[in-house]
Write a protein that holds these residues in place. Structure first.
Motif, PDB file in Angstrom:
ATOM      1  N   MET A 147       0.856  -1.184   0.000  1.00  0.00           N
ATOM      2  CA  MET A 147       0.000   0.000   0.000  1.00  0.00           C
ATOM      3  C   MET A 147       0.888   1.227   0.000  1.00  0.00           C
ATOM      4  O   MET A 147       2.070   1.137   0.294  1.00  0.00           O
ATOM      5  CB  MET A 147      -0.899  -0.012   1.228  1.00  0.00           C
ATOM      6  CG  MET A 147      -0.153   0.092   2.546  1.00  0.00           C
ATOM      7  SD  MET A 147      -1.322   0.307   3.875  1.00  0.00           S
ATOM      8  CE  MET A 147      -0.216   0.594   5.220  1.00  0.00           C
ATOM      9  N   PRO A 148       0.350   2.388  -0.334  1.00  0.00           N
ATOM     10  CA  PRO A 148       1.193   3.574  -0.341  1.00  0.00           C
ATOM     11  C   PRO A 148       1.300   4.121   1.076  1.00  0.00           C
ATOM     12  O   PRO A 148       0.529   3.751   1.951  1.00  0.00           O
ATOM     13  CB  PRO A 148       0.424   4.534  -1.235  1.00  0.00           C
ATOM     14  CG  PRO A 148      -0.990   4.187  -0.968  1.00  0.00           C
ATOM     15  CD  PRO A 148      -1.018   2.708  -0.693  1.00  0.00           C
ATOM     16  N   ARG A 149       2.256   5.001   1.228  1.00  0.00           N
ATOM     17  CA  ARG A 149       2.410   5.674   2.504  1.00  0.00           C
ATOM     18  C   ARG A 149       1.104   6.394   2.827  1.00  0.00           C
ATOM     19  O   ARG A 149       0.502   7.025   1.979  1.00  0.00           O
ATOM     20  CB  ARG A 149       3.526   6.716   2.311  1.00  0.00           C
ATOM     21  CG  ARG A 149       3.764   7.616   3.440  1.00  0.00           C
ATOM     22  CD  ARG A 149       4.520   8.846   2.920  1.00  0.00           C
ATOM     23  NE  ARG A 149       5.418   8.528   1.835  1.00  0.00           N
ATOM     24  CZ  ARG A 149       6.626   8.048   2.004  1.00  0.00           C
ATOM     25  NH1 ARG A 149       7.083   7.837   3.186  1.00  0.00           N
ATOM     26  NH2 ARG A 149       7.373   7.787   0.963  1.00  0.00           N
ATOM     27  N   GLY A 161       4.349  -1.619  -8.649  1.00  0.00           N
ATOM     28  CA  GLY A 161       5.671  -2.030  -8.191  1.00  0.00           C
ATOM     29  C   GLY A 161       5.599  -3.190  -7.222  1.00  0.00           C
ATOM     30  O   GLY A 161       6.454  -4.083  -7.212  1.00  0.00           O
ATOM     31  N   HIS A 162       4.547  -3.208  -6.424  1.00  0.00           N
ATOM     32  CA  HIS A 162       4.376  -4.310  -5.474  1.00  0.00           C
ATOM     33  C   HIS A 162       4.135  -5.646  -6.174  1.00  0.00           C
ATOM     34  O   HIS A 162       4.242  -6.698  -5.546  1.00  0.00           O
ATOM     35  CB  HIS A 162       3.191  -4.020  -4.554  1.00  0.00           C
ATOM     36  CG  HIS A 162       3.524  -3.116  -3.413  1.00  0.00           C
ATOM     37  ND1 HIS A 162       4.552  -3.358  -2.535  1.00  0.00           N
ATOM     38  CD2 HIS A 162       2.930  -1.969  -2.977  1.00  0.00           C
ATOM     39  CE1 HIS A 162       4.582  -2.406  -1.620  1.00  0.00           C
ATOM     40  NE2 HIS A 162       3.619  -1.546  -1.859  1.00  0.00           N
ATOM     41  N   GLN A 163       3.751  -5.625  -7.446  1.00  0.00           N
ATOM     42  CA  GLN A 163       3.627  -6.902  -8.152  1.00  0.00           C
ATOM     43  C   GLN A 163       4.977  -7.615  -8.148  1.00  0.00           C
ATOM     44  O   GLN A 163       5.044  -8.835  -8.202  1.00  0.00           O
ATOM     45  CB  GLN A 163       3.151  -6.682  -9.590  1.00  0.00           C
ATOM     46  CG  GLN A 163       1.729  -6.126  -9.678  1.00  0.00           C
ATOM     47  CD  GLN A 163       0.726  -7.031  -8.992  1.00  0.00           C
ATOM     48  OE1 GLN A 163       0.725  -8.232  -9.175  1.00  0.00           O
ATOM     49  NE2 GLN A 163      -0.126  -6.442  -8.162  1.00  0.00           N
ATOM     50  N   ASP A 166       9.124  -4.747   1.098  1.00  0.00           N
ATOM     51  CA  ASP A 166       8.087  -4.443   0.105  1.00  0.00           C
ATOM     52  C   ASP A 166       7.836  -2.930   0.041  1.00  0.00           C
ATOM     53  O   ASP A 166       7.951  -2.328  -1.018  1.00  0.00           O
ATOM     54  CB  ASP A 166       6.792  -5.229   0.341  1.00  0.00           C
ATOM     55  CG  ASP A 166       6.215  -5.078   1.724  1.00  0.00           C
ATOM     56  OD1 ASP A 166       6.770  -5.630   2.678  1.00  0.00           O
ATOM     57  OD2 ASP A 166       5.183  -4.404   1.866  1.00  0.00           O
ATOM     58  N   GLU A 167       7.546  -2.286   1.188  1.00  0.00           N
ATOM     59  CA  GLU A 167       7.187  -0.864   1.103  1.00  0.00           C
ATOM     60  C   GLU A 167       8.388   0.026   0.766  1.00  0.00           C
ATOM     61  O   GLU A 167       8.305   0.887  -0.107  1.00  0.00           O
ATOM     62  CB  GLU A 167       6.525  -0.403   2.400  1.00  0.00           C
ATOM     63  CG  GLU A 167       5.166  -1.048   2.662  1.00  0.00           C
ATOM     64  CD  GLU A 167       4.179  -0.894   1.520  1.00  0.00           C
ATOM     65  OE1 GLU A 167       4.433  -0.128   0.581  1.00  0.00           O
ATOM     66  OE2 GLU A 167       3.136  -1.576   1.555  1.00  0.00           O
ATOM     67  N   GLY A 168       9.509  -0.153   1.484  1.00  0.00           N
ATOM     68  CA  GLY A 168      10.679   0.687   1.210  1.00  0.00           C
ATOM     69  C   GLY A 168      11.198   0.456  -0.198  1.00  0.00           C
ATOM     70  O   GLY A 168      11.547   1.395  -0.922  1.00  0.00           O
TER      71      GLY A 168
HETATM   72 ZN   LIG Z   1       3.031   0.025  -0.752  1.00  0.00          ZN
END
Ligand SMILES: [Zn+2]
Length: 1018
Positions: free
Chosen positions: A1-3, A395-397, A414-416
């Motif tokens: 998920m996004p920030r 991008g998370h794909q 994943d997030e960073g």
């Molecule tokens: Zn994310």
């Protein structure tokens, strides 16, 4: 998920261009050329090895589910085939029931309550989510699960009747009922819209660390086994579906939803050539007005889907992957006309260039109920169709989907990672480097010691804000530093090798680090250790530069670098345009030699600003006269503070004021700051031009928060002055004890030490000042807490010292000083709370006292009306006799102390006790423009003071009772970063009226009087 939130942080521009946007939005207008994959295939073949010893469990799901729209309840039945590929014998079995987080009693709800967020903990039926197992069979035996984290029920557990030995398989059959929450969070329902995520009992990962049974918390996301999903859904026949996988049977509704009638929909029904084992739709008897749709997905660790009968369908393609976009009818301008399809394809192209080929048949991008976005394999649910969000979620794909890390344990993977590659996307498409906007924010968190190691499991962070800041921003900076250390080209090779080696597997820190080390050919443990497992500070200082002109005309340079922080990074040495060398940054002192063809200019350490160096002021080669000269001079804008990453900002402003003795006074003021927080200085030099003035030259200087010794959450300052008949010095310290950045109480403790002397009586307002001085010191404590819209404050202060009167006539000498010890204590508490409508009640209590043998000198008495003379000393409008706000016919109220606002400012005694009350009614409020709010106010104040302050009304009494009441107009204003409150007050009742500030005209108890102030009353 996004920030979802960024911490408050000083926003600092790195370069001279202060308005330089770091927001991705700027790049929206750019075109996005699709980068060609680099020619590294052969190299990648060599690297696509070394997952030796890696294993993952073999899982497949066969799910049949039926949705009852009116109740929102889904009834499901699943068959999980599980093969133990590990070398351990399993005695337990676990599934996630994630939807049970979004209801009262969950660990998620408890974490929300602890941090002051109100979400699922108070939701009632039918709004909360649930997931209930109604029947379960393991290996043919019917067993009820238990809930090891009860009352949280996001993890269900069974003890296996027969242990599952390596290589053996287990069949689990579960029936369950599930409902999404009406308050969306990564899932949700609204009317006929359903965003189904984490909606079925999902096998808990068993990996090299064992069972990853872990309840769901707000900080940290999911983790799943790669599996085959065969999902048969019984739905109302007008529903349009977006889902993980491909539709192998039935109508997902795209034909009727497609925007372009000529669009050939590519269903990819034959993508998975594997035979479809289960009976699927054939076995499902759907009712009237309903349909059966069956999806299949392989090598994914989750299956999500979204329903909305209103969805519009558009389609695109990147390589073999079909891009499906489902949006709302009203999204035509923002999602439609191919916009969302194009953005998704652009994102896939970028990721392909970075990592390699997308491994799945399709990617579905739907407009979900909640804002922001959440990623699932082959599916992203987005709140908008902006390129930044789509590049992030797509991008998370890769970093989450195909390179599947444990998201709650190592969210930085994943997030960073995703934030990093999104930042790089914008940088490669004409945007500014993400580093420049990101680094100062992280630096602020590091210096203030809010940072915690990036490698923490999600729920171990102090709070959700810290989790967010570390796992997104600081982790993003880690990848930027990795890129800086190895270089762009090697970084790209690392990403491709990482994907080649680990796609469709579970990854962790070791996996990434080993690839990075193999590709770069260097040991990177130190970098991973510092950035992921610690919170070091970086500071390099250029100590010495030796220049040797060689016989061949070239220059041999010897540079000595001092490492002052505990963090280590290679340091570039350059002169603006050219980087000549890179120091290792390891030793405490390092000598670097290099030869340059032409004479280098002034050398600077880290000229590109990539080492996260908190003090760039000591990075420049010193020069005669100006020293390091890391300054930026500018004309001060008093409504804005400008800060720079690489220079000390010195902002100058001419100033002028006047008073009776000094007359018209002109001066020059300099404010300095570094990063908006450090090296804060205030220098004022002024000249009084009045004909009778003596001591014409005034000086006031204050220096605070040296960057050479940064103290987290602490303000320190040292000041000294000789101005308008007074001289003195002060030391101050203020330490915040707050435990959380964005919620909870804000307590402070501090200490002040001060010397104040009078040197020229002509300047003094003799009602406020005696010819005396004091040396005093003492601690203080304060606290501010908020409960909803109610604000509570309290403050206690104590000072002790000596006071001296000077000079009197002595017996044996012509002058004598009378010294005397004294103590001074003040305490106050206040509350402001909304009552009804737009009405607010404010109440304040105050008590203050002076102890000492003799009568206190005027400047140290406890004032009746407001601030004491020391508190107003730094303000030239309130400092000296005849200053703008101290003229006899001008009624200015500087709040403080007993705060009996309508009384004369020169009243003060040994003690005072008072209460202030205000009822305020807001007339209107807005969040832009010069005038932000206007309110009508009624006030009433009362107090008891000693007879030194106000003589007794009846002879013999030891104290005097005072009261006042009136009306006022309060307005709030904002100009740039500067905000203030303007108060105009009419104290209609004052008693005893002889002591009112406006008593010159002999007004009585009831009269028209006025006063103004530039501060709130309390
Ligand atoms: Zn994310």
């Amino acid at each position: 998920m996004p920030r979802v939130a960024r911490p408050t942080a000083a926003r600092i521009a790195r370069s001279t261009s202060q308005s330089r946007a770091t927001s991705p939005a700027r790049s929206l207008l750019c075109s996005f050329p699709i980068l060609m994959p680099s020619l590294a295939s052969l190299f990648l073949l060599l690297l696509a090895r070394d997952t030796t010893g890696y294993w993952q469990q073999q899982v497949s799901y066969r799910i049949t589910a039926s949705l009852d729209e009116p109740t929102g309840a889904l009834s499901g039945r699943e068959r999980i085939s599980y093969v133990n590929r590990s070398s351990a014998t399993l005695r337990d079995f676990y599934v996630h029931q994630y939807l049970n987080a979004f209801r009262p009693g969950s660990r998620w709800a408890a974490a929300d309550s602890a941090e002051g967020r109100d979400r699922f903990q108070h939701l009632g039926d039918p709004d909360y989510a649930f997931e209930r197992i109604t029947a379960a069979t393991l290996g043919g035996r019917e067993v009820r699960p238990d809930y090891p984290y009860a009352p949280d029920s996001t993890i269900a557990h069974w003890t296996l009747a027969r242990p599952l030995v390596p290589g053996d398989s287990l069949l689990v059959e579960v029936e369950w009922q599930a409902r999404l929450s009406t308050l969306p969070r990564r899932q949700g329902r609204r009317g006929r819209r359903f965003d189904f995520a984490q909606w079925y009992p999902k096998v808990v990962v068993y990996d090299k660390y064992g069972w990853e049974d872990h309840p769901l918390y707000p900080g940290g996301e999911f983790y799943g086994e790669f599996a085959t999903y065969d999902v048969t859904l019984d739905l109302p026949d007008d529903q349009v579906i977006g889902a993980t996988g491909v539709p192998v049977e039935g109508d997902p509704g795209w034909e009727k939803a497609k925007v372009d009638p000529a669009q050939q929909i590519d269903y990819q029904r034959l993508w998975y050539r594997s035979p479809l084992p289960a009976p699927g739709c054939a076995a499902l008897r759907v009712g009237a007005g309903r349909k059966c749709v069956r999806f299949r997905a392989e090598r994914v660790h989750h299956f999500a889907f979204s329903l909305n009968p209103q969805y519009r369908y558009e389609q695109g393609r990147f390589g073999d992957a079909v891009v499906r976009v489902l949006y709302l009818p009203e999204d035509r301008a923002t999602w439609g006309n191919g916009i969302a399809v194009r953005n998704t394809v652009t994102a896939l192209a970028w990721l392909d260039s970075l990592y390699g080929t997308y491994q799945w048949p399709q990617l579905t991008n739907v407009h979900r109920i909640e804002g922001g976005g959440t990623e699932f394999p082959m599916m992203i649910m987005d709140g908008s169709a902006g390129i930044g969000l789509i590049v992030h979620e797509t991008g998370h794909q890769y970093t989450m989907g195909q390179l599947a890390n444990n998201e709650w344990r190592e969210g930085w993977l994943d997030e960073g990672f995703t934030s990093f590659q999104t930042g790089w996307f914008f940088e490669s498409h004409g945007g500014p480097p993400a580093y420049d906007g990101l680094e100062p924010e992280v630096l602020w968190l590091d210096l203030e010691r809010w940072s915690e190691p990036v490698s923490f499991p999600g729920e171990r962070y102090r709070d959700f804000t810290t989790y967010n800041a570390m796992v997104y921003s600081k982790a993003q900076l880690f990848y930027e530093e990795l890129r800086y250390v190895v270089g762009d080209e090697t970084m790209r090779r690392i990403l491709r090798a990482y994907f080649a080696r680990w796609r469709l597997k579970h990854v962790d820190e070791d996996a990434l680090r080993e690839v990075a080390e193999d590709v770069s050919g260097r040991d990177l443990k130190w970098l991973f250790a510092q950035w992921l497992h610690a919170t070091p500070l970086f500071d390099y200082r250029l100590k010495r530069v030796e220049r040797h002109h060689l016989a061949d005309g070239r220059w041999r340079m010897v540079v000595t670098i001092e490492r002052r922080g505990d963090g280590r990074l290679p340091v570039e040495i350059g002169d603006g345009d050219t980087i000549y060398a890179r120091a290792t940054g390891e030793p405490a002192e390092e000598r670097v030699e290099f030869v340059a063809a032409a004479r280098p200019g002034r050398l600077v350490l880290d000229p590109r600003g990539r080492t996260h160096d908190y003090n760039l002021l000591n990075n420049r080669e010193p020069r005669v006269l100006v020293g390091r000269g890391a300054w930026s001079f500018r004309l001060d804008d008093p409504t804005r503070e400008t800060a720079r990453r690489d220079r000390l900002v010195r902002a100058w402003l001419p100033v002028a004021w006047s008073n009776s003795f000094g007359g018209f006074t002109v001066g020059l003021r300099e404010r300095t700051n570094y990063l908006g927080r450090y090296d804060r200085g205030l220098l004022v030099a002024a000249l009084a031009t009045g004909p009778g003035a003596t001591n014409r030259f005034d000086f006031y200087g204050r220096w605070g928060n040296p960057i050479g010794h940064p103290e987290p959450r602490t303000e320190t300052s040292m000041s000294a002055w000789s101005a308008e008949g007074r001289a003195g010095a002060k030391l101050s310290m203020d330490r915040s004890l707050r435990q959380h950045l964005d919620f909870g109480a804000d307590p402070h403790v501090g200490f002040d030490a001060l010397w104040m002397a009078t040197t020229e009586l002509g300047y003094l307002d003799r009602g406020l000042w005696d010819d005396a001085g004091s040396v005093e010191a003492g601690p203080w404590w304060s606290i501010t807490t908020r409960h909803g819209a109610t604000v509570l404050r309290a403050r206690l202060g104590a000072r002790g010292g000596v006071v001296y009167s000077n000079p009197g006539k002595g017996i044996v000498s012509p002058t004598r000083y009378d010294f005397e010890g004294f103590g001074r204590f003040t305490g106050e508490a206040s509350v402001r709370t909304p009552l009804w409508g737009r009405t607010t009640l404010g109440l304040r209590l105050f008590a203050g006292g002076y102890t000492g043998a003799s009568e206190p000198v005027r400047q140290r008495r406890i004032p009746v009306a407001g601030a004491d003379p020391y508190e107003t000393f730094t303000d030239p409008l309130l400092r000296s006799r005849g200053a703008l706000f101290l003229r006899p016919d001008f009624y200015y109220h500087a709040p403080g102390n007993a705060n009996l606002r309508a009384f004369r400012r020169d009243l003060g005694g040994r003690w005072a006790v008072s209460v202030n009350g205000e009822l305020t009614r807001s007339l209107g409020r807005r969040d832009h423009g010069f005038l932000r709010e206007a309110s009508l106010m009624g006030f009433a104040d009362a107090g008891v003071v000693d007879t030194l302050a106000v003589p007794a009304t009846k002879p013999g009494r030891g104290s005097t009772f005072l009261y006042e009441s009136g009306l006022g107009l309060v307005t709030s204003h904002q100009l740039g970063d500067l905000d203030w409150t303007l108060r105009f007050e009419v104290p209609l009742v004052v008693a005893p009226f002889q002591f009112a500030a406006d008593s010159v005209s002999g007004k009585g108890r009831f009269a028209f009087r006025w006063q103004v102030s530039l501060s709130p009353s309390f």
